[in-house]
Write an enzyme that holds these catalytic residues in place. Sequence first.
Site, PDB file in Angstrom:
ATOM      1  N   ILE A 105      37.814  35.040  38.851  1.00  0.00           N
ATOM      2  CA  ILE A 105      36.579  35.386  39.538  1.00  0.00           C
ATOM      3  C   ILE A 105      36.888  35.782  40.982  1.00  0.00           C
ATOM      4  CG2 ILE A 105      36.145  32.945  40.121  1.00  0.00           C
ATOM      5  CD1 ILE A 105      33.109  33.549  39.808  1.00  0.00           C
ATOM      6  N   CYS A 106      36.091  36.699  41.517  1.00  0.00           N
ATOM      7  CA  CYS A 106      36.169  37.093  42.921  1.00  0.00           C
ATOM      8  C   CYS A 106      37.569  37.620  43.270  1.00  0.00           C
ATOM      9  CB  CYS A 106      35.759  35.914  43.799  1.00  0.00           C
ATOM     10  SG  CYS A 106      35.573  36.289  45.554  1.00  0.00           S
ATOM     11  N   GLY A 107      38.173  37.097  44.319  1.00  0.00           N
ATOM     12  CA  GLY A 107      39.450  37.614  44.788  1.00  0.00           C
ATOM     13  C   GLY A 107      40.569  37.515  43.776  1.00  0.00           C
ATOM     14  N   THR A 109      40.412  38.448  40.813  1.00  0.00           N
ATOM     15  CA  THR A 109      40.443  39.693  40.047  1.00  0.00           C
ATOM     16  C   THR A 109      41.314  40.730  40.740  1.00  0.00           C
ATOM     17  OG1 THR A 109      38.434  40.589  41.091  1.00  0.00           O
ATOM     18  CG2 THR A 109      38.140  39.261  39.092  1.00  0.00           C
TER      19      THR A 109
END
Length: 204
Positions: A105-107, A109
């Site tokens: 999730i988020c960074g 990725t």
Amino acid sequence: MNATAGKPVHLAVYDTLADWETGHATVQLARTGHEIRTVGPSTAPVRSAGGLRIQPDLALDGLRPEDSALLILPGADLWDTSDDLAPFARTARAFLDAGVPVAAICGATAGLAREGLLDDRDHTSAVSFYLAAAGYAGGGRYVEADAVTDGPLITAGPTEPVAFAREILRLLGVYEGEVLDAWYRLFRDSDPAAYGVLEKAGAL
């Protein structure tokens, strides 16, 4: 038989990790009998973006895909400001190569994008141009959605912790169908009608 049955779920922890992104998933997994183990760069304590001090259960170099049901990678400032977390992306590659699920999730990725793990898989993130800045080749597989599952890989953006958890619960077979939908509606929309479905299913 599910090859991951009875194995712990591993939650990556590192300095600046985004506290809000994985709580829905880990709490629901723990409440339904899944062991959660934290894995850090080492066993030295780390500190989250919210200032929480976390003592990892094990170091990354001691983690093997065959001993895990799932690797969860939360976002963190360090994904975008250094290469410190690149070893976690390489571990994600080993997991996926072994057919063991990874949820990012988020960074995280962006870390997977730089590792080349999103080039040939449907995925999402915060916004498409955020991943494009990583210089990856998978822009054509970007999906505008709250969370995306492609085989053993789950991705989501930073504002979608509930959808992220929904995909994890689905992938591990914790909830499905009407019950999974009700769980999502309860925590995403505060839908009072969802309580009855979950209570009937013994999922509260």
